[in-house]
Design an enzyme around this catalytic site. Structure first.
Site, PDB file in Angstrom:
ATOM      1  N   PRO A   2       4.486  -8.631   6.568  1.00 38.36           N
ATOM      2  CA  PRO A   2       4.547 -10.076   6.301  1.00 38.36           C
ATOM      3  C   PRO A   2       3.640 -10.456   5.133  1.00 38.36           C
ATOM      4  O   PRO A   2       2.504  -9.998   5.056  1.00 38.36           O
ATOM      5  CB  PRO A   2       4.021 -10.710   7.591  1.00 38.36           C
ATOM      6  CG  PRO A   2       3.966  -9.630   8.606  1.00 38.36           C
ATOM      7  CD  PRO A   2       3.949  -8.328   7.893  1.00 38.36           C
ATOM      8  N   GLU A   3       4.146 -11.262   4.224  1.00 38.50           N
ATOM      9  CA  GLU A   3       3.332 -11.796   3.142  1.00 38.50           C
ATOM     10  C   GLU A   3       3.116 -13.292   3.381  1.00 38.50           C
ATOM     11  O   GLU A   3       3.580 -13.834   4.378  1.00 38.50           O
ATOM     12  CB  GLU A   3       4.012 -11.523   1.794  1.00 38.50           C
ATOM     13  CG  GLU A   3       4.121 -10.012   1.541  1.00 38.50           C
ATOM     14  CD  GLU A   3       4.034  -9.653   0.062  1.00 38.50           C
ATOM     15  OE1 GLU A   3       3.264 -10.292  -0.654  1.00 38.50           O
ATOM     16  OE2 GLU A   3       4.753  -8.730  -0.347  1.00 38.50           O
ATOM     17  N   HIS A  94       6.457  -4.188  23.927  1.00 37.55           N
ATOM     18  CA  HIS A  94       5.567  -4.332  22.781  1.00 37.55           C
ATOM     19  C   HIS A  94       4.711  -5.594  22.843  1.00 37.55           C
ATOM     20  O   HIS A  94       3.973  -5.878  21.893  1.00 37.55           O
ATOM     21  CB  HIS A  94       6.379  -4.312  21.485  1.00 37.55           C
ATOM     22  CG  HIS A  94       7.184  -3.058  21.314  1.00 37.55           C
ATOM     23  ND1 HIS A  94       6.611  -1.797  21.371  1.00 37.55           N
ATOM     24  CD2 HIS A  94       8.500  -2.865  21.109  1.00 37.55           C
ATOM     25  CE1 HIS A  94       7.558  -0.881  21.200  1.00 37.55           C
ATOM     26  NE2 HIS A  94       8.714  -1.502  21.044  1.00 37.55           N
ATOM     27  N   ARG A 114       3.409  -1.631  16.282  1.00 40.75           N
ATOM     28  CA  ARG A 114       2.462  -0.639  15.762  1.00 40.75           C
ATOM     29  C   ARG A 114       1.007  -0.994  16.050  1.00 40.75           C
ATOM     30  O   ARG A 114       0.112  -0.200  15.795  1.00 40.75           O
ATOM     31  CB  ARG A 114       2.711  -0.459  14.259  1.00 40.75           C
ATOM     32  CG  ARG A 114       4.162  -0.004  14.006  1.00 40.75           C
ATOM     33  CD  ARG A 114       4.507   0.038  12.537  1.00 40.75           C
ATOM     34  NE  ARG A 114       3.812   1.115  11.849  1.00 40.75           N
ATOM     35  CZ  ARG A 114       3.930   1.350  10.553  1.00 40.75           C
ATOM     36  NH1 ARG A 114       4.717   0.586   9.818  1.00 40.75           N
ATOM     37  NH2 ARG A 114       3.263   2.340  10.001  1.00 40.75           N
ATOM     38  N   ARG A 156     -13.131  -9.962 -14.740  1.00 40.47           N
ATOM     39  CA  ARG A 156     -13.001  -8.851 -13.803  1.00 40.47           C
ATOM     40  C   ARG A 156     -12.837  -7.472 -14.469  1.00 40.47           C
ATOM     41  O   ARG A 156     -13.182  -6.459 -13.904  1.00 40.47           O
ATOM     42  CB  ARG A 156     -11.831  -9.137 -12.840  1.00 40.47           C
ATOM     43  CG  ARG A 156     -11.722  -8.201 -11.663  1.00 40.47           C
ATOM     44  CD  ARG A 156     -13.020  -8.078 -10.888  1.00 40.47           C
ATOM     45  NE  ARG A 156     -13.392  -9.271 -10.150  1.00 40.47           N
ATOM     46  CZ  ARG A 156     -13.249  -9.431  -8.844  1.00 40.47           C
ATOM     47  NH1 ARG A 156     -12.689  -8.494  -8.134  1.00 40.47           N
ATOM     48  NH2 ARG A 156     -13.668 -10.520  -8.251  1.00 40.47           N
TER      49      ARG A 156
END
Ligand SMILES: [Zn+2]
Length: 283
Positions: A2-3, A94, A114, A156
């Protein structure tokens, strides 16, 4: 995985289906799901029983529900889902944490095949939970400051894609959205950040917001009424990707075949013509 747009979709679902309700009982069915809770499952369960959920908030890929002055913090990991549904439905193997509510209505199930995701209760974390205070605001938060990000980006001295994925600079930009935003801004992923000029940085930030915003608009309509769900897939992925996962397919802008490079154990997709490789590349 998921983003940000998928996590935001889950946040909105929690706001609609869970916020304003009072928890009756919490049952931790797998201790790994609360591994960040200092005193473990018993503490997690007792800290939440009988308490009301006030607001659903998000920073990057973290979600939290405010519980009075405390926070119920969640990260979905690779495969985590928050499912809302009628309490009498079958319990999947799950399900890691089960929340029931005093109103006897739909329950909430944290399901994670997971078990890379986790939840924990953070004392006094309602405004911003301590464990995620180091994560920079994402482009949709009021606290996000484009001028500050531009300054830090150029200081950076790294490759621009690596910088976009650095959650201490800007949060919520994952691998897929980084590639898509760089393509829109016509910047190569290994471009040294210190060589970016003002207009290039502005173009890039606009592209990041645009890509995430479009995915949000799609993700926001992808779950039905009584079902808050995230599975790492979104209609947006199939329909609107210009370069990500499209090695060898024509660039939608110029027709040149999309190129894939190895990048940080993953991939970077770009158009060799629209996004020419810089002479001094930084990986
Ligand atoms: Zn192109």
């Amino acid at each position: 995985m998921p983003e940000l747009p998928e996590v935001e979709t889950v946040r909105r679902g929690l706001e609609d289906h869970v916020v304003g309700r009072t928890i009756e009982v919490v049952r931790v069915l797998h201790p790994r799901a609360v591994r960040r809770q200092p005193a473990g499952a018993a503490e997690f369960e007792s800290a939440l029983a009988g308490r009301s959920l006030d607001r659903a908030r998000r920073r990057g890929k973290y979600l939290w529900l405010s519980v009075g002055e405390d926070a119920l913090l969640a990260h979905l990991g690779m495969s985590g889902q928050l499912l809302v549904g009628e309490p009498d439905r079958a319990l999947s193997p799950h399900v890691r944490i089960l929340f029931t509510f005093k109103d006897g209505g739909p329950d909430l199930r944290f399901t994670d095949q997971r078990t890379f995701g986790h939840m924990c209760v953070v004392r006094d974390g309602a405004e911003l939970p301590g464990p995620i205070a180091h994560i920079a605001p994402d482009p949709f938060e009021a606290a996000f400051d484009p001028a500050e990000l531009a300054r830090r980006l150029r200081a950076r001295r790294t490759g621009v894609k690596r910088a976009l994925l650095d959650q201490s600079l800007v949060s919520g930009v994952g691998n897929i959205y980084a590639d898509e935003a760089l393509w829109r801004a016509r910047l190569h992923w290994a471009r040294p950040t210190e060589t970016l000029n003002g207009p290039e940085v502005s173009r890039l930030l606009a592209a990041v917001r645009e890509v995430l915003g479009e995915a949000l608009a799609v993700g926001g309509t992808s779950f039905d009424d009584l079902y808050v769900n995230v599975n790492g897939e979104s209609g947006y992925f199939e329909r609107s990707l210009a370069v990500y996962g499209r090695e060898g397919f024509p660039c939608p802008r110029c027709g040149t075949p999309v190129r894939r490079d190895a990048f940080m154990n993953r991939s970077a997709y770009s158009c060799p013509r629209c996004q020419p490789r810089p002479r001094r590349a930084r990986f």
